[in-house]
Design a protein around this motif. Structure first.
Motif, short mmCIF file in Angstrom:
data_model
loop_
_atom_site.label_atom_id
_atom_site.label_comp_id
_atom_site.label_asym_id
_atom_site.label_seq_id
_atom_site.Cartn_x
_atom_site.Cartn_y
_atom_site.Cartn_z
N GLY A 99 0.77 -1.23 0.00
CA GLY A 99 0.00 0.00 0.00
C GLY A 99 0.81 1.29 0.00
O GLY A 99 0.23 2.37 0.13
N TYR A 100 2.11 1.20 -0.17
CA TYR A 100 2.93 2.41 -0.26
C TYR A 100 2.80 3.02 -1.65
O TYR A 100 2.66 2.30 -2.64
CB TYR A 100 4.40 2.09 0.00
CG TYR A 100 4.71 1.71 1.43
CD1 TYR A 100 4.93 2.69 2.39
CD2 TYR A 100 4.78 0.38 1.81
CE1 TYR A 100 5.22 2.34 3.70
CE2 TYR A 100 5.06 0.02 3.11
CZ TYR A 100 5.28 1.00 4.06
OH TYR A 100 5.56 0.65 5.36
N GLU A 101 2.87 4.33 -1.70
CA GLU A 101 2.99 5.02 -2.98
C GLU A 101 4.48 5.04 -3.31
O GLU A 101 5.30 5.45 -2.48
CB GLU A 101 2.46 6.45 -2.86
CG GLU A 101 2.47 7.21 -4.15
CD GLU A 101 1.94 8.63 -4.01
OE1 GLU A 101 2.08 9.38 -4.99
OE2 GLU A 101 1.41 8.99 -2.95
N VAL A 102 4.84 4.56 -4.48
CA VAL A 102 6.26 4.40 -4.84
C VAL A 102 6.59 5.23 -6.07
O VAL A 102 5.87 5.17 -7.07
CB VAL A 102 6.60 2.92 -5.11
CG1 VAL A 102 8.07 2.76 -5.48
CG2 VAL A 102 6.25 2.05 -3.90
N GLU A 103 7.66 6.00 -5.97
CA GLU A 103 8.18 6.71 -7.13
C GLU A 103 9.52 6.09 -7.51
O GLU A 103 10.47 6.13 -6.73
CB GLU A 103 8.35 8.19 -6.86
CG GLU A 103 8.86 8.91 -8.09
CD GLU A 103 8.53 10.37 -8.15
OE1 GLU A 103 8.98 11.02 -9.11
OE2 GLU A 103 7.83 10.86 -7.26
N ASP A 104 9.58 5.54 -8.69
CA ASP A 104 10.78 4.89 -9.20
C ASP A 104 11.65 5.93 -9.90
O ASP A 104 11.27 6.47 -10.94
CB ASP A 104 10.39 3.77 -10.15
CG ASP A 104 11.56 2.93 -10.61
OD1 ASP A 104 12.72 3.38 -10.48
OD2 ASP A 104 11.31 1.82 -11.11
N CYS A 105 12.81 6.21 -9.32
CA CYS A 105 13.74 7.21 -9.87
C CYS A 105 14.82 6.59 -10.74
O CYS A 105 15.79 7.26 -11.09
CB CYS A 105 14.37 7.99 -8.71
SG CYS A 105 13.18 8.93 -7.73
N GLY A 106 14.67 5.32 -11.10
CA GLY A 106 15.63 4.65 -11.98
C GLY A 106 16.68 3.89 -11.21
O GLY A 106 16.69 3.90 -9.99
N THR A 107 17.47 3.26 -11.91
CA THR A 107 17.58 3.00 -13.32
C THR A 107 16.48 2.02 -13.73
O THR A 107 15.85 1.39 -12.88
CB THR A 107 18.99 2.48 -13.69
OG1 THR A 107 19.19 2.53 -15.07
CG2 THR A 107 19.27 1.11 -13.15
N TYR A 108 16.31 1.89 -15.03
CA TYR A 108 15.20 1.09 -15.54
C TYR A 108 15.65 -0.13 -16.31
O TYR A 108 14.85 -0.73 -17.05
CB TYR A 108 14.29 1.99 -16.39
CG TYR A 108 13.85 3.21 -15.61
CD1 TYR A 108 12.94 3.12 -14.57
CD2 TYR A 108 14.39 4.46 -15.90
CE1 TYR A 108 12.56 4.24 -13.84
CE2 TYR A 108 14.02 5.59 -15.18
CZ TYR A 108 13.10 5.47 -14.15
OH TYR A 108 12.73 6.58 -13.43
N SER A 109 16.92 -0.50 -16.17
CA SER A 109 17.44 -1.69 -16.85
C SER A 109 18.75 -2.11 -16.20
O SER A 109 19.23 -1.45 -15.27
CB SER A 109 17.68 -1.39 -18.34
OG SER A 109 18.85 -0.61 -18.50
N THR A 110 19.35 -3.16 -16.73
CA THR A 110 20.65 -3.62 -16.24
C THR A 110 21.81 -3.04 -17.05
O THR A 110 22.96 -3.42 -16.85
CB THR A 110 20.72 -5.16 -16.26
OG1 THR A 110 20.49 -5.60 -17.60
CG2 THR A 110 19.71 -5.78 -15.31
N GLU A 111 21.51 -2.08 -17.92
CA GLU A 111 22.56 -1.42 -18.69
C GLU A 111 23.43 -0.58 -17.76
O GLU A 111 22.92 0.13 -16.88
CB GLU A 111 21.94 -0.53 -19.77
CG GLU A 111 22.95 0.11 -20.68
CD GLU A 111 22.29 0.93 -21.78
OE1 GLU A 111 22.90 1.92 -22.20
OE2 GLU A 111 21.17 0.58 -22.20
N SER A 112 24.74 -0.67 -17.92
CA SER A 112 25.68 0.03 -17.05
C SER A 112 25.34 1.51 -16.93
O SER A 112 25.04 2.18 -17.92
CB SER A 112 27.11 -0.14 -17.58
OG SER A 112 28.02 0.47 -16.70
N CYS A 113 25.38 2.01 -15.69
CA CYS A 113 25.06 3.40 -15.40
C CYS A 113 25.84 3.85 -14.17
O CYS A 113 26.56 3.06 -13.57
CB CYS A 113 23.56 3.58 -15.21
SG CYS A 113 22.91 2.65 -13.79
#
Length: 148
Positions: A26-40
């Motif tokens: 029930g938490y509101e979640v904001e995903d700030c990334g990363t969005y893949s396994t690509e190196s970052c």
């Protein structure tokens, strides 16, 4: 409660599992990334989550990288952030009770996913103790930040 979450490529799978758990709870979640396994670069995501906290767009933050070390260092460079690197629920409880930490950092390479989930739950459900010695110490941290 709104939770901002971020990670680098080395912790993408844990971020996704924890994000799903938080939404189910029930938490509101904001995903700030990363969005893949690509190196970052983890500082980008540490900063994104930290900004959500200091701008009061989220109540707490969760950051994950390989060890949690680099991402916690980066987050703690942001004025107003108290990011605790925790390896278990005891550390999470104490960083909330004693340090009023507003971001939790963990490492995918150093912790199992179930320990991470338990650590997140403890971090999000533990309140700051407001003990005088803890408030005094947090004030001293703020004074150090103000000198920079």
């Amino acid at each position: 409660m709104k939770v901002a979450i971020g990670c680098d490529h080395g912790a993408y799978s844990y971020k996704e599992e924890i994000k799903a758990m938080l939404k189910e709870e029930g938490y509101e979640v904001e995903d700030c990334g990363t969005y893949s396994t690509e190196s970052c670069d983890y500082p980008d995501y540490a900063y994104a989550v930290a900004q959500k906290i200091v701008n009061k767009e989220a109540d707490r933050g969760i950051l994950i990288c390989g060890t949690g070390i680099g991402i916690s260092i980066a987050a703690n460079k942001v004025k107003g952030i108290r990011c605790g690197l925790c390896a278990d629920s005891t550390m999470a409880r104490l960083t909330r009770e004693h340090n009023d930490a507003n971001i939790l950092a963990m490492g995918q390479r150093t912790m199992g996913i179930e320990v991470c989930k338990d650590t997140v739950n403890t971090f999000l459900t533990t309140d700051f103790s407001h003990g005088p010695r803890h408030e005094r110490r947090i004030q001293k941290i703020k004074e150090i930040e103000d000198k920079q």
